[in-house]
Design an enzyme around this catalytic site. Structure first.
Site, short mmCIF file in Angstrom:
data_model
loop_
_atom_site.label_atom_id
_atom_site.label_comp_id
_atom_site.label_asym_id
_atom_site.label_seq_id
_atom_site.Cartn_x
_atom_site.Cartn_y
_atom_site.Cartn_z
N TYR A 49 0.85 -1.19 0.00
CA TYR A 49 0.00 0.00 0.00
C TYR A 49 0.89 1.24 0.00
CZ TYR A 49 -4.07 -2.91 1.06
OH TYR A 49 -5.08 -3.86 1.00
N GLU A 50 0.40 2.30 -0.61
CA GLU A 50 1.26 3.47 -0.79
C GLU A 50 1.64 4.15 0.53
OE1 GLU A 50 -1.23 5.60 -3.49
OE2 GLU A 50 -2.39 6.55 -1.92
N SER A 51 0.97 3.79 1.61
CA SER A 51 1.34 4.33 2.92
C SER A 51 2.70 3.84 3.39
CB SER A 51 0.28 3.96 3.96
OG SER A 51 0.04 2.57 3.95
N GLY A 52 3.33 2.96 2.65
CA GLY A 52 4.66 2.48 3.02
C GLY A 52 4.68 1.08 3.60
#
Lengths: 272, 257, 272, 257
Positions: B51-54
């Protein structure tokens, strides 16, 4: 060296009318308490930078703090629109605001470049997107080694960045843990920075490669317990998904929003 | 024996089946996240979700409401800073498939999540690009999933937020270091793939009980059907059970929080 | 997905004659066991990339593995010269080698850019230095926003990178802890990668933001206990500063070096 | 009462005194590291020491032999990756002073750590630039410390690895985003500073017992002395004790390892 200030004093000192402000936190650790303090102090004409404006900027925009928003995804995550942002963009209430929009990759790289002291970020992006046609801050350069065309955006260098973190030690060193987003970059890229924390401790108890921001790289630290709610603080409290859902109804209507603001921000003390 | 299921469930199950075990998938929030986790909980236990949140290689027990819910971090192999996520993992070529939703999609699979109307005076302001513009070009290929409607499936998007194959279908031609782009679109009615030459989206499979007319009526351009049109396999009982449990767990968790 | 191989098999499979190889570890976690295996397998014509060649490349150069070295600081840390590197550069023994030299900032950024899939790294560097006059891979670009002149170097993209780490779990995920240098970047920038580890464990027991490299981003994992000696592994064993000092005398002379190599590498097994 | 001390000790103590409490110092290995830690253990307990190995705000109990000894990491506030160190902390403008050693230095404080002789056919190959080229330009200012000798102090360096003020003294003029450069050079004989106009190094202070002739004999160009030439204050007993203990601890530790 970081100074320990009250949230009121930190915002009063470092957030000037007309300033460029980045309040970061990627879903996690969003500095809501600080946002409310900015609203209470009626700061005006701010240029607000954030990858995901989220409810925090919806509130600040609705309260009339912003003249411009720089962002890459402006929704209420998993719920829908940011109605205050839309009302300002579409109808100019409470004032007309300018927007400058990027992709996440562009903004993440721009924060990185800001922290790295560079004037620009170079990355492989915006291929085929029409965003460059509406954002004149997106340019393209040619790689001198391969000839490849790469995107370039100006780095983010705010006047002040504000983040929330788990804790600081008594020397003002700050531990950020969990989803760390672009918070360290935001602090390092800014001229001044405010970090709100859940608590001050004697020892950060951090592992060797923890995300620790040294006190000498921070302007001010303010304790703000539950300062990220309705966002969350890993290890302290969870996200109020319920409030994010409720926000949709509150923010949809100018009156209910204004009432909410009166009840929950203006009438409330620093710890709201 | 035919099972009872909704068209939404059909869409999620079909989208989930698109993911192969072992693939590395950069997951968009909402429908893609539901499909990707269903895949992980059924036929693709080793699918790697990013996920792009890391959050790298995350295994949430409930579906996240936001792209950065605590659950994603707590169940991840590790969590990196967002600049690293976009630079090393996405742009660095580590992602096999980007799984995206969208508000609008056109016949060349270009995506619009920016606005309806004119940019300077929008009729409807949408959230914006987020991670999609670079997910769509830096991932090996792209899967798209959304509900089928004439509002969503338009001949030409109002704004190309994210490249499919460009306004003329040639947007990826001769571009170095670019992924294959959208290789399938999964809706609640059908599965579409780009025509190998023109890149225009073509229906390759109809979901059970869906007619050509249903798709035609829900599509804003003269949609074509492939000659070997297939019928999408029905969800299995196991898939439905796991999907329903996942959604029930999720609803309970979000109501509590 | 990472394959668990013996060190012999990993090197045999992924280190080809003529390959571009980065063996990283910034003082800490230098993959000496792997270097010795490369020497034993008599790999030739390698282009060796490393910020600090250190004793590991001194040994490999002296053993005749290298045709070119790309580096930014080529000394025996705290002790003096790398005599085998100097003998090759100055006198062509055992063979003439080419060198391409950078600054640390340039190489660190080039590894970062390689991991980021970019063809170049842009940074504020080489101002007033004469290194650009002897390294044609250093160019300058102009920032399209500010006009500032910035340095550009090609990214590092090795055929194979080799690093040493504390431990892997049974899925091949690797924990690197302590001074992490450019090791993650080296692995992510390379076509193939070998990670030697002290041990395989059931659970990495890593904190949420630990430097963990997922197994699917690694080609092969090989157990090499004490695989970093005379360098060190944080949490496992210390640096043999004594050996670094002794190396000066061993390496100063071709015969004593050859003798050392015979005794300690060629005659030794994989665990030397 | 005059204390007994060596010229090396005089150099280290004088170099240490150059650091003010609270400064952020990017530390080179060897003499700079000795001086910086002596400063930390005496008058500047809050000096922040950064080593290029990624160790931020480190407080080693013994001097590291290498720039990445375990001691540096174990006693650091935190340890970051090397790219981050050079990008965020050095290039990002967080370093007040870079403390460097060198093999050769010329009258405009340019540093050569690359080679003696011609680049294509070196007489002596030196280690190379390492962190110095960007430390010297990105740090707020630069202190340099090395032993005084005609071999080291040359009129023109064989190679400018690291910018002082350029071969004509004007190397920093009109360069944006550049630090002040070398503001002092501390040797075992004296302290030098650049002339405010020409940027040529000028002796501003002689160490006790050192004559002008001693400096002239050890310098490869016609060295000038400032009009208000000072005498460098002697080391204090406390400084000498702490320096000697530090070196003794270090020697014991390195002999054991």
């Amino acid at each position: 060296m970081a100074e320990f200030l009250s949230l009121h004093d930190a915002v009063a000192r470092y957030v000037q009318d007309g300033a460029t402000v980045a309040m970061e936190g990627f879903t996690h650790l969003i500095p809501f308490a600080a946002g409310h303090e900015v609203i209470r102090q009626k700061k005006r004409d701010l240029t607000l930078i954030r990858m995901t404006p989220d409810i925090i900027y919806d509130q600040m925009i609705g309260a009339g703090c912003a003249k411009k928003v720089i962002f890459s995804w402006g929704g209420n995550p998993g719920v829908g629109s940011l109605h205050r942002l839309r009302d300002a963009v579409e109808k100019g209430w409470p004032r007309k605001i300018e927007i400058l929009e990027h992709s996440h990759a562009a903004m993440a790289c721009a924060f990185e470049a800001g922290a790295a002291g560079l004037p620009l970020a170079v990355f492989r992006g915006y291929i085929g997107s029409e965003l460059p046609s509406v954002n004149d801050q997106i340019k393209f350069i040619e790689c001198p080694f391969t000839g490849e065309r790469l995107a370039a955006v100006p780095s983010v260098r705010p006047d002040v960045s504000i983040i929330h973190a788990q804790r600081a030690d008594r020397q003002g060193n700050v531990l950020v843990e969990g989803i760390v987003g672009v918070q360290k970059e935001a602090v390092l890229a800014a001229k001044h920075s405010i970090v709100t924390v859940e608590e001050i401790v004697d020892d950060l108890n951090a592992h060797p490669n923890a995300c620790v921001i040294p006190g000498w790289a921070i302007s001010a630290i303010a304790v703000a317990e539950k300062g990220a709610l309705p966002s969350y603080t890993h290890g302290y409290y969870g996200r109020s998904n319920r409030f994010y859902k409720e926000w949709d109804a509150i923010a949809r209507d100018r009156d209910s929003f204004t009432q909410w603001l009166d009840d929950n921000v203006y009438s409330a003390g620093e710890n709201s | 024996m035919s099972l009872e299921y909704t068209s939404s469930e059909m869409m999620s199950v079909t989208a989930a089946r698109a993911l192969e075990n072992g693939m590395t998938c950069f997951v968009g929030i909402g429908l893609p996240s539901e499909a990707a986790n269903l895949a992980r909980l059924t036929h693709a236990p080793d699918v790697v979700l990013i996920y792009e949140s890391g959050t790298l290689q995350t295994k949430p027990d409930i579906l996240p409401l936001s792209i950065g819910d605590g659950e994603l971090c707590e169940s991840a192999l590790t969590t990196v800073a967002v600049p690293e996520m976009f630079r090393y993992w996405l742009q660095g070529g580590k992602v096999d498939v980007g799984f995206l939703g969208t508000a609008q999609i056109d016949r060349f699979a270009n995506l619009n999540t920016t606005l309806i109307g004119d940019y300077k005076a929008p009729k409807v302001r949408l959230p914006g690009g987020g991670g999609a513009p670079e997910i769509a070009t830096n991932a090996g290929e792209v899967f798209i999933t959304l509900k089928h409607s004439k509002r969503a499936f338009v001949k030409d998007v109002d704004f190309v937020t994210t490249l499919g194959f460009g306004r003329d279908g040639k947007g990826r031609d001769n571009v170095p270091n670019i992924g294959k782009g959208p290789t399938r679109v999964i809706t609640d009615l059908c599965v579409m793939k780009p025509d190998p030459d023109s890149k225009e989206l073509v229906v390759v499979s109809l979901h059970p009980g869906v007619s050509r007319e249903d798709v035609i009526d829900a599509t804003g351009w003269e949609i074509r059907f492939t000659e070997q049109l297939e019928s999408t396999p029905e969800p299995s009982e196991n898939e439905l059970t796991i999907l329903r449990e996942l959604k029930a767990r999720t609803e309970r968790a979000h109501a509590d929080a």
